[in-house]
Design a protein around this motif. Structure first.
Motif, PDB file in Angstrom:
ATOM      1  N   ASN A   1       0.681  -1.604  -0.140  1.00  0.00           N
ATOM      2  CA  ASN A   1       0.152   0.172   0.174  1.00  0.00           C
ATOM      3  C   ASN A   1       1.328   1.206  -0.295  1.00  0.00           C
ATOM      4  O   ASN A   1       0.882   2.238   1.324  1.00  0.00           O
ATOM      5  N   GLN A   2       2.133   1.717  -1.541  1.00  0.00           N
ATOM      6  CA  GLN A   2       2.817   2.510  -0.977  1.00  0.00           C
ATOM      7  C   GLN A   2       1.987   3.583  -1.917  1.00  0.00           C
ATOM      8  O   GLN A   2       1.203   3.840  -2.305  1.00  0.00           O
ATOM      9  N   ARG A   3       2.468   4.554  -1.396  1.00  0.00           N
ATOM     10  CA  ARG A   3       1.410   5.636  -2.070  1.00  0.00           C
ATOM     11  C   ARG A   3       3.040   6.499  -1.887  1.00  0.00           C
ATOM     12  O   ARG A   3       4.074   7.266  -1.014  1.00  0.00           O
ATOM     13  N   LEU A   4       2.692   7.815  -3.194  1.00  0.00           N
ATOM     14  CA  LEU A   4       3.890   8.886  -3.204  1.00  0.00           C
ATOM     15  C   LEU A   4       3.074  10.665  -3.252  1.00  0.00           C
ATOM     16  O   LEU A   4       2.143  10.465  -3.685  1.00  0.00           O
ATOM     17  N   TYR A   5       3.011  11.490  -2.953  1.00  0.00           N
ATOM     18  CA  TYR A   5       1.853  12.820  -2.894  1.00  0.00           C
ATOM     19  C   TYR A   5       3.536  13.374  -3.529  1.00  0.00           C
ATOM     20  O   TYR A   5       4.239  14.140  -2.530  1.00  0.00           O
ATOM     21  N   ILE A   6       2.823  14.616  -4.233  1.00  0.00           N
ATOM     22  CA  ILE A   6       3.590  14.945  -5.728  1.00  0.00           C
ATOM     23  C   ILE A   6       2.804  16.620  -4.812  1.00  0.00           C
ATOM     24  O   ILE A   6       1.764  16.761  -5.823  1.00  0.00           O
ATOM     25  N   GLN A   7       3.627  17.463  -4.689  1.00  0.00           N
ATOM     26  CA  GLN A   7       2.708  19.038  -4.848  1.00  0.00           C
ATOM     27  C   GLN A   7       3.567  19.385  -6.420  1.00  0.00           C
ATOM     28  O   GLN A   7       4.998  19.836  -5.805  1.00  0.00           O
ATOM     29  N   LEU A   8       2.809  20.397  -6.603  1.00  0.00           N
ATOM     30  CA  LEU A   8       3.104  21.003  -8.270  1.00  0.00           C
ATOM     31  C   LEU A   8       3.101  22.762  -8.518  1.00  0.00           C
ATOM     32  O   LEU A   8       2.173  22.306  -7.591  1.00  0.00           O
ATOM     33  N   SER A   9       4.310  23.134  -8.739  1.00  0.00           N
ATOM     34  CA  SER A   9       3.906  24.551  -8.543  1.00  0.00           C
ATOM     35  C   SER A   9       5.195  24.897  -9.589  1.00  0.00           C
ATOM     36  O   SER A   9       6.108  24.243  -9.148  1.00  0.00           O
ATOM     37  N   PRO A  10       4.891  26.138 -10.473  1.00  0.00           N
ATOM     38  CA  PRO A  10       6.378  26.940 -11.103  1.00  0.00           C
ATOM     39  C   PRO A  10       7.705  27.055  -9.951  1.00  0.00           C
ATOM     40  O   PRO A  10       8.617  26.865 -10.851  1.00  0.00           O
ATOM     41  N   GLN A  11       7.215  27.036  -8.951  1.00  0.00           N
ATOM     42  CA  GLN A  11       8.222  27.005  -8.532  1.00  0.00           C
ATOM     43  C   GLN A  11       8.785  26.565  -7.689  1.00  0.00           C
ATOM     44  O   GLN A  11       9.936  26.720  -6.587  1.00  0.00           O
ATOM     45  N   ARG A  12       8.378  25.324  -6.557  1.00  0.00           N
ATOM     46  CA  ARG A  12       8.552  24.646  -5.747  1.00  0.00           C
ATOM     47  C   ARG A  12       7.646  22.692  -6.541  1.00  0.00           C
ATOM     48  O   ARG A  12       7.063  23.191  -6.895  1.00  0.00           O
ATOM     49  N   VAL A  13       8.406  21.831  -6.349  1.00  0.00           N
ATOM     50  CA  VAL A  13       7.902  20.713  -6.483  1.00  0.00           C
ATOM     51  C   VAL A  13       8.031  19.742  -5.236  1.00  0.00           C
ATOM     52  O   VAL A  13       9.635  19.573  -5.262  1.00  0.00           O
TER      53      VAL A  13
END
Length: 166
Positions: free
Chosen positions: A7-19
């Motif tokens: 039950n592995q998860r990866l969470y990716i938050q994206l913006s032009p300034q930061r990932v």
């Protein structure tokens, strides 16, 4: 438990300034500028010199250029191929090589900021494809407040946001 292992998860938050790429189970994360330095020789294939905070200094090499594949005035993804390279590099840093066998995670992509008129179906599909390109067994695009590790691991997302469909 064996069920938790798969039950592995990866969470990716994206913006032009930061990932930010985060593994909610281990707490490991990468939070950097989404820049990539590429060298395109006159003949042959282009090569990635550096990703993230090291990319800017890597452009000192001859023929190197700096790109931010998430910086465009009308779209969240301006260059799909380079965005794929940035996310793969960041995910490798988070997952690492600590285990020989790591099951394919479910990836939750969270585009941050305001998007005039909302995200288009094309943008949602591009974000899902980027997540699947990481080797994900499933991908969701989340719009709403930032998710906690507990919400990510349980799969119980708050009602104040929604999963976007392409």
């Amino acid at each position: 438990m064996l069920r938790d292992f798969f039950n592995q998860r990866l969470y990716i938050q994206l913006s032009p300034q930061r990932v930010k790429v985060r593994d909610p189970r281990s707490g490991r994360e990468v939070d950097e500028v989404p820049e990539i330095a590429v060298q395109r020789p006159p003949t042959g294939k282009a090569s990635v010199l550096a990703v993230g905070s090291q990319a800017r200094s890597a452009t000192a090499q001859a023929g190197a250029t700096l790109h931010n594949p998430f910086a465009h005035p009308r779209s969240l993804v301006s260059d799909f191929t380079l965005a794929d390279q940035v996310l793969k590099a960041f995910a490798r840093r988070v997952v690492g090589g600590g285990m020989r066998f790591v099951p394919n995670p479910i990836v939750i992509v969270h585009p941050l900021g305001e998007h005039a008129g909302g995200l288009t179906q094309v943008e949602i599909r591009a974000l899902r494809e980027l997540a699947l390109g990481l080797g994900a067994s499933g991908a969701k695009v989340w719009q709403g407040p930032p998710l906690t590790d507990k919400q990510l691991l349980s799969g119980e997302l708050p009602g104040t946001g929604s999963v976007l469909d392409a």
